[in-house]
Scaffold this active site. Structure first.
Site, PDB file in Angstrom:
ATOM      1  N   ARG A 150      48.924  48.073  51.208  1.00  0.00           N
ATOM      2  CA  ARG A 150      49.407  46.930  50.277  1.00  0.00           C
ATOM      3  C   ARG A 150      50.538  47.196  49.577  1.00  0.00           C
ATOM      4  O   ARG A 150      51.128  48.456  49.449  1.00  0.00           O
ATOM      5  CB  ARG A 150      48.269  46.660  49.298  1.00  0.00           C
ATOM      6  CG  ARG A 150      46.891  46.466  50.049  1.00  0.00           C
ATOM      7  CD  ARG A 150      45.615  46.004  49.211  1.00  0.00           C
ATOM      8  NE  ARG A 150      45.216  47.267  48.233  1.00  0.00           N
ATOM      9  CZ  ARG A 150      44.342  47.948  48.700  1.00  0.00           C
ATOM     10  NH1 ARG A 150      43.419  47.450  49.653  1.00  0.00           N
ATOM     11  NH2 ARG A 150      43.799  48.998  47.864  1.00  0.00           N
TER      12      ARG A 150
ATOM     13  N   ASN B 253      47.474  46.835  34.699  1.00  0.00           N
ATOM     14  CA  ASN B 253      48.370  47.900  34.436  1.00  0.00           C
ATOM     15  C   ASN B 253      49.611  47.362  33.820  1.00  0.00           C
ATOM     16  O   ASN B 253      49.929  46.080  34.042  1.00  0.00           O
ATOM     17  CB  ASN B 253      48.629  48.822  35.530  1.00  0.00           C
ATOM     18  CG  ASN B 253      47.558  49.978  35.915  1.00  0.00           C
ATOM     19  OD1 ASN B 253      46.715  50.195  35.008  1.00  0.00           O
ATOM     20  ND2 ASN B 253      47.530  49.996  37.211  1.00  0.00           N
TER      21      ASN B 253
ATOM     22  N   ALA C 215      38.601  53.912  39.680  1.00  0.00           N
ATOM     23  CA  ALA C 215      37.669  53.174  40.868  1.00  0.00           C
ATOM     24  C   ALA C 215      38.545  53.191  42.041  1.00  0.00           C
ATOM     25  O   ALA C 215      39.691  52.815  42.050  1.00  0.00           O
ATOM     26  CB  ALA C 215      36.810  52.021  40.353  1.00  0.00           C
TER      27      ALA C 215
ATOM     28  N   ASN D 226      49.488  56.520  33.904  1.00  0.00           N
ATOM     29  CA  ASN D 226      49.681  56.006  35.373  1.00  0.00           C
ATOM     30  C   ASN D 226      50.975  56.620  35.765  1.00  0.00           C
ATOM     31  O   ASN D 226      51.332  56.709  36.647  1.00  0.00           O
ATOM     32  CB  ASN D 226      49.942  54.418  35.358  1.00  0.00           C
ATOM     33  CG  ASN D 226      48.652  53.862  35.292  1.00  0.00           C
ATOM     34  OD1 ASN D 226      48.352  52.827  34.283  1.00  0.00           O
ATOM     35  ND2 ASN D 226      47.721  54.388  35.982  1.00  0.00           N
TER      36      ASN D 226
ATOM     37  N   LYS E  98      48.497  54.138  27.881  1.00  0.00           N
ATOM     38  CA  LYS E  98      47.557  53.952  29.154  1.00  0.00           C
ATOM     39  C   LYS E  98      48.806  54.140  30.158  1.00  0.00           C
ATOM     40  O   LYS E  98      48.460  54.521  31.236  1.00  0.00           O
ATOM     41  CB  LYS E  98      46.889  52.431  29.259  1.00  0.00           C
ATOM     42  CG  LYS E  98      46.560  52.268  30.768  1.00  0.00           C
ATOM     43  CD  LYS E  98      45.751  53.238  31.244  1.00  0.00           C
ATOM     44  CE  LYS E  98      45.477  52.998  32.913  1.00  0.00           C
ATOM     45  NZ  LYS E  98      44.884  51.669  33.270  1.00  0.00           N
TER      46      LYS E  98
ATOM     47  N   TRP F  35      44.318  28.973  40.258  1.00  0.00           N
ATOM     48  CA  TRP F  35      43.062  29.376  39.802  1.00  0.00           C
ATOM     49  C   TRP F  35      43.176  29.201  38.215  1.00  0.00           C
ATOM     50  O   TRP F  35      42.232  28.545  37.585  1.00  0.00           O
ATOM     51  CB  TRP F  35      42.495  30.614  40.256  1.00  0.00           C
ATOM     52  CG  TRP F  35      42.240  30.591  41.513  1.00  0.00           C
ATOM     53  CD1 TRP F  35      43.115  31.203  42.541  1.00  0.00           C
ATOM     54  CD2 TRP F  35      41.015  30.174  42.033  1.00  0.00           C
ATOM     55  NE1 TRP F  35      42.252  30.813  43.843  1.00  0.00           N
ATOM     56  CE2 TRP F  35      41.095  30.651  43.541  1.00  0.00           C
ATOM     57  CE3 TRP F  35      39.859  29.756  41.476  1.00  0.00           C
ATOM     58  CZ2 TRP F  35      39.792  30.092  44.491  1.00  0.00           C
ATOM     59  CZ3 TRP F  35      38.808  29.370  42.630  1.00  0.00           C
ATOM     60  CH2 TRP F  35      39.010  29.687  43.881  1.00  0.00           C
TER      61      TRP F  35
END
Length: 243
Positions: A199, A42, A69, A124, A120, A26
């Site tokens: 997943r 991430n 989200a 996590n 950030k 893509w």
């Protein structure tokens, strides 16, 4: 329908980090002269991950996403908190901010992106692996023992982040723990959502990033290393359809 000759001004790459290589086709079809890719993923090293997958001359804008989200079903998303994107300041950042002006997403152009991306990763680093391994939501961090474990994980990572050039310290550890404590108890992490949906997990780009950087700098990361071993075991079962 997108054809091989289609070229866009912007491509937003929002796959999980472990799926980046699968987007190469893509990216090569969509990125022509003057195109730019915003890498909303991430982990650290977004630009290095994507550079081999795009045509030469394509602009790459690593993007830190501060947005919680949860995908509930195809086309149905629950927004838990935040709507911020942090990018390294410069001409690409200015173009990106103009692109998203009025969208509800706040684009912050930061002078020290190394610190921003590691900061950030901090958010996590304890939440993602612990919620995924325990299959519990953010309310679990109300437990004092979980808060202590989170602090120890973050202390290990802070030493690694400083070796990588990030300006992180005790204030960042405290801020992250406060973020966990203030999170909605029914909220979760992207890694938890992936495990619940069966997943593959993003552990190599979160916990694994800390462990590998620690190895490069000779900094011990035993707690993060233990979590990485456990996450790899869970991920093997997910990929085999057993979890």
């Amino acid at each position: 329908m997108i054809t091989p000759t289609t070229s866009l001004d912007w491509v937003l790459l929002t796959t999980k980090a472990q799926d980046t290589a699968g987007a190469e086709g893509w990216l090569r079809r969509l990125c022509g002269p003057g195109a730019a890719v915003a890498v909303l993923q991430n982990g650290v090293g977004q630009e290095e991950r994507v550079a081999p997958l795009v045509p030469e001359g394509t602009g790459i804008l690593p993007t830190v996403v501060h947005l919680s989200a949860e995908r509930l079903a195809p086309g149905r998303i629950r927004h838990h908190a935040a709507s911020e994107l942090h990018v390294p300041e410069g001409p690409l950042a200015d173009r990106f901010a103009a692109l998203l002006s009025g969208s509800g997403l706040q684009v912050h152009r930061v002078p020290d992106f190394t610190t921003a991306v590691w900061r950030k990763l901090f958010t996590n680093l304890a939440a993602n692996p612990l919620t995924a391994l325990l299959q519990q939501r953010m309310g679990v961090f109300a437990d004092p023992g979980m808060a202590r474990l989170s602090r120890e994980l973050l202390c290990e990572a802070a030493a690694v982040a400083r070796a990588e050039g990030a300006d992180l310290g005790e204030e960042d550890i405290a801020r992250t723990l406060e973020l966990y404590a203030a999170a909605p108890p029914d909220g979760g992490s992207s890694m938890l959502y992936d495990r619940l949906a069966g997943r593959p997990l993003e552990h190599e780009f979160i916990t694994g990033a800390v462990v590998r950087a620690g190895e490069r700098h000779g900094i011990a990361t035993p707690l993060n290393g233990m979590l990485l071993t456990l996450l790899r075991a869970v991920d093997r079962d997910l990929r085999a359809g057993r979890a």
